[in-house]
Design an enzyme around this catalytic site. Structure first.
Site, PDB file in Angstrom:
ATOM      1  N   HIS A  48       0.950  -1.114  -0.023  1.00 34.14           N
ATOM      2  CA  HIS A  48      -0.083   0.034   0.015  1.00 34.14           C
ATOM      3  C   HIS A  48       0.811   1.188  -0.068  1.00 34.14           C
ATOM      4  CE1 HIS A  48      -3.167  -2.705   0.901  1.00 34.14           C
ATOM      5  NE2 HIS A  48      -2.671  -3.236   2.113  1.00 34.14           N
ATOM      6  N   GLU A  84      -1.931  -0.610   8.194  1.00 31.59           N
ATOM      7  CA  GLU A  84      -2.893  -1.482   8.652  1.00 31.59           C
ATOM      8  C   GLU A  84      -2.225  -2.707   9.573  1.00 31.59           C
ATOM      9  OE1 GLU A  84      -4.102  -3.448   4.710  1.00 31.59           O
ATOM     10  OE2 GLU A  84      -2.899  -5.095   5.039  1.00 31.59           O
ATOM     11  N   HIS A 112       2.950  -7.583   1.645  1.00 35.82           N
ATOM     12  CA  HIS A 112       2.429  -8.273   2.705  1.00 35.82           C
ATOM     13  C   HIS A 112       1.504  -9.439   1.821  1.00 35.82           C
ATOM     14  CE1 HIS A 112      -0.135  -4.831   2.366  1.00 35.82           C
ATOM     15  NE2 HIS A 112      -1.158  -5.637   2.788  1.00 35.82           N
ATOM     16  N   ARG A 119      -1.067  -4.634  -6.302  1.00 36.01           N
ATOM     17  CA  ARG A 119      -0.841  -6.066  -6.297  1.00 36.01           C
ATOM     18  C   ARG A 119       0.497  -6.431  -7.167  1.00 36.01           C
ATOM     19  NH1 ARG A 119      -5.414  -7.833  -9.203  1.00 36.01           N
ATOM     20  NH2 ARG A 119      -6.596  -7.659  -7.287  1.00 36.01           N
TER      21      ARG A 119
HETATM   22 ZN    ZN Z   1      -3.124  -4.928   2.990  1.00 39.59          ZN
END
Ligand code: ZN
Length: 318
Positions: free
Chosen positions: A97, A115, A172, A192
């Site tokens: 991200h 996150e 991740h 991605r």
């Molecule tokens: Zn994520």
């Protein structure tokens, strides 16, 4: 007394989803491909409605705009957090991200995404992807363009109760069998990096290699700085798991009565195990709710496990 704000979750179907949200959490949903339960969310892609009480039927995003006093009148243009449960039956694609600065310029003003995960359930030999092995940008680019994924990605063993912090720029992925509660910034921007060369309807899913290489942090932070084993935390207290600019996340592991004060602009609670009573109101596994600003004294009794959160400690709440 101020009302607790209970939410009706929003569910998503995903190719990698499973049936544990139905079987372990007893949510009334159809299908065996339920990947996500957005428990506390006010995002255009998933906006929870209020389950009961004075605000029943309203969307959380509306409540945020119309009743700012419930959230301590903090100066933010949207509800800042998003809490979801993810059930991965299959491996998720490997992602990264952006941070706020990059997303603002490249994603039409969206927020970046920081996150963290709390592992609710997983198999004995579970693992996930966190970070990578490249020592600098040149090596990262070389490994990505030559498809050397095996050596690039850092896969680590995990167990139930592990807590994992994922800063922007951290490669991740959750692997099949893992179920997590995710606490994140209210954003849905994901790049991605690699999808294990899988095909969906005969085609590979789109990758975002250029943007990924822009944002991936090199070298990756050491694993010890990103993973916390929660098994030895003190019971019957709010245990702080992580605090950053965007959120503070707590575990509540309870087998008797505790008292605390709700001192934050708002306080999210997701019950992951068991049941109990909070200020006279029954709460149980699968409930997601918010204690609003000024809620004051909280008494919880019962046997339950919950993950709680509020905004980061450097934000401008009064
Ligand atoms: Zn994520």
């Amino acid at each position: 007394m101020k009302e607790m704000i209970f939410l009706n979750p929003v569910f998503t179907h995903n190719i990698w989803g499973g049936n544990r949200l139905k079987e372990l959490f007893h949510y009334p949903i159809e299908g065996n491909d339920i990947g996500e339960c957005w428990g506390i969310a006010a995002h255009p892609n998933g906006d929870c409605t209020i389950r009961e009480g004075s605000f029943a039927g309203k969307k959380l995003s509306e409540l945020w705009k119309d009743e700012p006093q419930l959230f301590g009148n903090i100066e933010k243009d949207r509800f800042p957090l998003l809490i979801k449960i993810i059930d991965a039956k299959e491996d998720l694609s490997i992602q990264v991200h952006p941070d706020d600065a990059y997303a603002k310029i490249n994603e039409e003003g969206s927020l970046g995404k920081t996150e963290c995960w709390y592992i609710i359930d997983c198999s004995k030999k579970a693992s996930l992807i966190i970070g990578h092995q490249a020592k600098d940008k040149a090596e990262l680019k070389e490994m990505i363009s030559s498809g050397n994924w095996k050596e690039l990605i850092r896969e680590i063993p995990v167990k139930k109760g592990d807590f994992i912090q994922i800063d922007p720029g951290t490669v991740h992925a959750i692997k099949g069998g893992i179920m997590v509660l995710e606490t994140q910034q209210n954003s849905d921007i994901t790049y991605r990096v690699y999808d294990y060369d899988r095909l969906t309807d005969g085609k590979p899913r789109e990758l975002h290699i250029e943007k990924s290489m822009d944002v991936i942090t090199v070298p990756a932070k050491p694993v010890e700085e990103l993973v916390l084993d929660t098994r030895n935390l003190e019971k019957n207290t709010l245990s702080l798991l992580y605090s950053c600019e965007y959120y503070q996340v707590f575990e509540l592991n309870l087998d008797k009565t505790i008292l605390f004060e709700q001192i934050y602009p708002f306080f999210n609670i997701s019950v992951l195990e068991g049941e109990g009573v909070l200020n006279g109101k029954k709460i149980k596994k699968g409930d997601h709710f918010i204690l609003p600003s000024g809620f004051g004294k909280v008494e919880v009794q019962g046997k339950l496990k919950a993950i709680c959160s509020t905004i980061g400690d450097s934000s401008n709440f009064l």
